[in-house]
Design a protein around this motif. Structure first.
Motif, short mmCIF file in Angstrom:
data_model
loop_
_atom_site.label_atom_id
_atom_site.label_comp_id
_atom_site.label_asym_id
_atom_site.label_seq_id
_atom_site.Cartn_x
_atom_site.Cartn_y
_atom_site.Cartn_z
N GLU A 1 0.72 -0.91 -0.08
CA GLU A 1 -0.18 0.11 0.11
C GLU A 1 0.97 1.28 -0.02
O GLU A 1 1.90 1.19 0.63
CB GLU A 1 -1.01 0.02 1.34
CG GLU A 1 -2.03 -1.01 1.14
CD GLU A 1 -3.32 -0.74 1.99
OE1 GLU A 1 -3.25 0.28 2.41
OE2 GLU A 1 -4.23 -1.68 2.32
N GLN B 1 -2.76 1.22 -3.68
CA GLN B 1 -1.84 -0.05 -3.83
C GLN B 1 -1.10 0.00 -4.98
O GLN B 1 -1.49 0.21 -6.18
CB GLN B 1 -2.71 -1.19 -3.69
CG GLN B 1 -1.82 -2.61 -3.32
CD GLN B 1 -2.91 -3.73 -3.28
OE1 GLN B 1 -3.24 -4.30 -4.13
NE2 GLN B 1 -2.67 -4.29 -1.97
N ALA C 1 -7.27 4.70 -0.11
CA ALA C 1 -6.05 3.80 -0.22
C ALA C 1 -5.73 3.29 -1.43
O ALA C 1 -6.39 3.65 -2.49
CB ALA C 1 -6.53 2.60 0.80
#
Length: 224
Positions: free
Chosen positions: A110, A166, A164
């Motif tokens: 991440e 990644q 988030a």
């Protein structure tokens, strides 16, 4: 997991008592010696202590023989990055590989959204893979792969969660074969762990080791 040469946990007692996981359909007498030696080298590799690694069931349709490992970069009780490395072997050779062995990998971690938005990130991540191999002087051919950025934004009842992002690296390459037709799989595993460490944002493994670059703006470690 036992803390020796990295933290390693084998799911089996060895190739002799493994059939599906090592791509052996007929017992130990049918496992080619080069493949057996390549797997032994993987098991003997010296790894960074922050890397937890274990054998997992290998895919059965990619090659006649296969061996798979999963690894996690750990800081205390937090996971920083994870990935899978699969060793494939076809004694008859493979036109696309231009060899009898192939290494296939998935690495992911991440990132902060700002880092994920960097337009040069895919090229940089790919250079980390090739640089990790070159830093250990490893010969390889036919590299291919993808670098993918994914972002998640939350709404409604999940709106309190921060966005988030990644990064995911999927790649494969043909390790050059040495004596007896066996590649130095232990060194390739070590270079793959170097890549995992880079993606995780760990400092270099030793003084003057320029092959490891810390990852700026990465998201805080994920609880296990």
């Amino acid at each position: 997991m036992a803390a020796a040469q990295g933290r390693r946990s084998d799911g089996t007692g060895g190739m002799d008592d493994t059939k599906e996981g090592d791509g052996d359909a007929g017992g130990k007498d049918h496992v080619p010696l080069p493949f057996r030696a390549a797997v032994d080298a993987l098991r003997a590799a010296r790894l960074r202590p922050q890397v937890e690694i274990e054998q997992v069931p290998a895919p059965q349709r990619l090659a006649p023989f296969a061996y798979a490992l999963e690894a996690t970069v750990v800081d205390g009780d937090q996971d920083l990055a994870d990935g899978r490395l699969v060793l494939l072997h076809d004694p008859a050779g493979h036109d696309a590989w231009r060899g009898t062995f192939r290494l296939v990998t998935l690495v992911r971690a991440e990132l902060e959204p700002e880092m994920a938005a960097d337009p040069l990130l895919p090229e940089v991540c790919w250079s980390w893979l090739t640089g990790a191999l070159q830093a250990r002087g490893l010969g390889y051919g036919e590299p291919s792969g993808t670098v993918t950025r994914a972002s998640s934004h939350y709404f409604g009842g999940l709106a309190a969660r921060p966005a988030a992002s990644q990064i995911e690296i999927r790649a494969s390459w043909t390790p050059r074969e040495g004596l007896g037709g066996v590649p130095d799989t232990g060194a390739h595993l070590a270079s793959w762990c170097d890549l995992l460490a880079q993606v995780a944002g760990l400092p270099p493994a030793g003084p003057g080791d320029a092959s490891v670059v810390t990852l700026p703006q990465r998201r805080g470690p994920q609880s296990r």
